[in-house]
Design a protein around this motif. Structure first.
Motif, PDB file in Angstrom:
ATOM      1  N   SER A  35       0.131  10.611  -4.268  1.00  0.00           N
ATOM      2  CA  SER A  35      -1.080  10.121  -4.918  1.00  0.00           C
ATOM      3  C   SER A  35      -0.968  10.100  -6.443  1.00  0.00           C
ATOM      4  N   LYS A  38      -4.482   6.023  -7.322  1.00  0.00           N
ATOM      5  CA  LYS A  38      -5.417   5.931  -6.202  1.00  0.00           C
ATOM      6  C   LYS A  38      -5.131   4.705  -5.337  1.00  0.00           C
ATOM      7  N   SER A  52       0.803   3.404   3.239  1.00  0.00           N
ATOM      8  CA  SER A  52       1.498   4.330   4.138  1.00  0.00           C
ATOM      9  C   SER A  52       1.967   3.615   5.396  1.00  0.00           C
ATOM     10  N   LYS A  53       2.920   4.230   6.052  1.00  0.00           N
ATOM     11  CA  LYS A  53       3.486   3.657   7.267  1.00  0.00           C
ATOM     12  C   LYS A  53       2.390   3.402   8.311  1.00  0.00           C
ATOM     13  N   ASP A  55      -0.161   1.540   8.079  1.00  0.00           N
ATOM     14  CA  ASP A  55      -1.472   1.196   7.517  1.00  0.00           C
ATOM     15  C   ASP A  55      -1.493  -0.258   7.066  1.00  0.00           C
ATOM     16  N   GLU A 235     -13.514   6.096  -5.340  1.00  0.00           N
ATOM     17  CA  GLU A 235     -13.066   6.213  -3.968  1.00  0.00           C
ATOM     18  C   GLU A 235     -14.208   6.695  -3.082  1.00  0.00           C
ATOM     19  N   GLY A 237     -13.832   7.302   0.504  1.00  0.00           N
ATOM     20  CA  GLY A 237     -13.305   7.519   1.849  1.00  0.00           C
ATOM     21  C   GLY A 237     -12.334   6.429   2.212  1.00  0.00           C
ATOM     22  N   GLY A 238     -12.736   5.494   3.043  1.00  0.00           N
ATOM     23  CA  GLY A 238     -11.831   4.423   3.479  1.00  0.00           C
ATOM     24  C   GLY A 238     -11.641   3.313   2.456  1.00  0.00           C
ATOM     25  N   VAL A 278      -8.527   0.360   4.041  1.00  0.00           N
ATOM     26  CA  VAL A 278      -7.328   0.687   4.818  1.00  0.00           C
ATOM     27  C   VAL A 278      -7.660   0.739   6.304  1.00  0.00           C
ATOM     28  N   THR A 280      -5.820   1.902   9.860  1.00  0.00           N
ATOM     29  CA  THR A 280      -4.633   2.539  10.443  1.00  0.00           C
ATOM     30  C   THR A 280      -4.342   1.869  11.775  1.00  0.00           C
ATOM     31  N   LYS A 282      -1.187   2.187  13.516  1.00  0.00           N
ATOM     32  CA  LYS A 282      -0.337   2.950  14.449  1.00  0.00           C
ATOM     33  C   LYS A 282      -1.179   3.993  15.185  1.00  0.00           C
TER      34      LYS A 282
END
Lengths: 283, 171
Positions: A35, A38, A52-53, A55, A235, A237-238, A278, A280, A282
């Motif tokens: 981080s 941001k 991130s992987k 995402d 920011e 949260g999501g 974002v 996710t 996966k």
């Protein structure tokens, strides 16, 4: 007396033993600094942060018209440029993305590769180093192109950046970005390759709120002004909301670094925002 | 004078022969039931050492080694709640009762720079050459000065359940 002696003798032993036990555990602890920024963007330019992987990041960027365009244009709010972008993390060190800007009707496709991570401990390294490359394709109307000696490759330009960032304290991060922009076609007398150095910084005021600044110094410039942008990150949260002021209305490197005409002192300041979300993917 | 020498001798002898067990890949996981989605994370790089003679038990882990299902949760955990930059480690240091099915550990649990005295019930049993440790307990976030803002999509609970599993080998 005996008892006191016993306690006196044993208490340091126990303390000593405890320290010794902790020492047994003090290992090869090694951790990567995360981080640094941001968002994946500081304002307009890329930060050393990757998606991130697994995402998927959906990014909406919006720039209004210049503040000095008067009340008739509601100080720029009547006009807007927009870029929609999607970025996906194939791995924690490798992401791909694409987007489209309404400015110059340009489609971009990019990749970001984390070469080195800032780390503490055994594998100490002071910086995070990320390679970023993007290709820009300017859409044209087929009719315009007919009869002209105008190739597909003429619509293409590129950017390559090395993003060198350091999280200096938990609140303050700094980034230096040597940049090369290549245009396949230019006007007569202009250079195909343009060099610049970007400087970006982030200062966290609270855990969810930070101030950002971004500047590009053009090393060989052609009547364009160096872009300076100031912004805040919020920011929730999501989502990350980034609100900013800039003398550039464009949102892709070729244009905001080398085709900025706005001047801060004249009031050619564009208000804009980025909103990222974002997902996710996966399991 | 003679007594002092005996004490020193005893100390050295116990130190030499003290039986110690260690595990550098113990697992600590936590779970929190929340309104929208449950939150859980696992850290399997925890170091534990146990001294049979002194009954000392010490745990140590890196906060940033906790792995969440969602990378964004992991980022928020490190950046906003546990502040792993400022407080990279969590630890427990205390005394545990005899090797038994039900054993009680008493000591200091340090998380997020805050130390609290805790009493944890768990099992500590010997099987073959190993010592197996298993414990589940709950902590209150407010005891460790971990602040959860009101507007958070996860709706994080005030109480977190922690599970500890370790298989210690003699050193």
């Amino acid at each position: 007396m005996k008892r006191i002696l016993l306690i006196l003798l044993f208490s340091p032993v126990i303390i000593f033993a405890q320290d010794e036990l902790i020492q047994l555990l003090n290992d090869d602890s090694n951790y990567k600094i995360s981080s640094t920024f941001k968002g994946v963007k500081i304002v307009n330019s890329q930060s050393a942060e990757l998606v991130s992987k697994g995402d998927l990041l959906f990014l909406i960027q919006h720039r209004f018209g210049p503040l000095n365009s008067g009340a008739y244009n509601l100080y720029g709010l009547d006009n807007a440029q927009v870029r929609f972008g999607l970025d996906y993390g194939l791995n924690d060190w490798f992401s791909i993305g694409m987007g489209r800007s309404s400015f110059l009707k340009t489609i971009d496709a990019n990749t970001k590769i984390k070469l080195l991570s800032q780390s503490k401990g055994k594998d100490f390294f002071p910086f995070s180093i990320v390679w970023y490359s993007s290709v820009f394709f300017k859409q044209s109307i087929w009719k315009e192109m007919q009869g002209l000696d105008y190739l597909f490759s003429d619509q293409i330009s590129y950017v390559h950046q090395l993003l060198v960032a350091r999280k200096i304290t938990s609140a303050f991060s700094l980034q230096l970005s040597p940049t090369l922009v290549h245009k396949n076609i230019v006007n007569q007398g202009e250079a195909n390759d343009l060099l610049s150095v970007g400087l970006g910084a982030r200062h966290k005021l609270t855990s969810k709120f930070s101030l950002n600044v971004e500047y590009f110094l053009q090393l060989n410039k052609e009547n364009s002004i160096n872009p300076l942008s100031l912004g805040v990150d919020i920011e929730t949260g999501g989502h990350v909301f980034q609100l900013h002021l800039s003398n550039s209305a464009a949102m892709f490197e070729r244009a905001f670094i080398h085709e900025t005409n706005g001047n801060w002192s004249n009031g050619d300041i564009y208000f804009g925002f980025n909103i990222s979300r974002v997902f996710t993917l996966k399991e | 004078m003679n007594k002092a020498i005996t004490f020193i001798l005893i100390f050295f002898v116990t130190n030499l022969y003290s039986q110690r067990f260690i595990d550098k890949k113990a697992e600590i996981s936590f779970f929190s039931e929340a309104l929208i989605e449950d939150i859980s994370a696992k850290n399997n790089k925890v170091s534990v050492v146990y001294d049979v003679e002194t009954k000392q038990l010490v745990f140590q882990l890196n906060i940033s080694d906790f792995v969440f299902q969602k990378p964004l949760m992991q980022e928020h955990f490190n950046e906003n709640y546990l502040e792993s930059d400022r407080f990279p480690k969590a630890s427990f240091s205390g005394i545990i009762g005899e090797l038994n099915k039900i054993s009680i550990a008493k000591g200091i649990l340090k998380i997020h720079g805050e130390s609290n005295e805790v009493k944890v019930k768990g099992s500590l049993v010997k099987s073959n050459d190993n010592v197996i440790l298993d414990a589940t307990f709950t902590i209150q976030l407010k005891d460790y000065n971990i602040k959860i803002p009101k507007i958070v999509i996860y709706n994080i609970a005030e109480e977190i359940e922690i599970n500890v599993k370790a298989k210690l080998k003699e050193i």
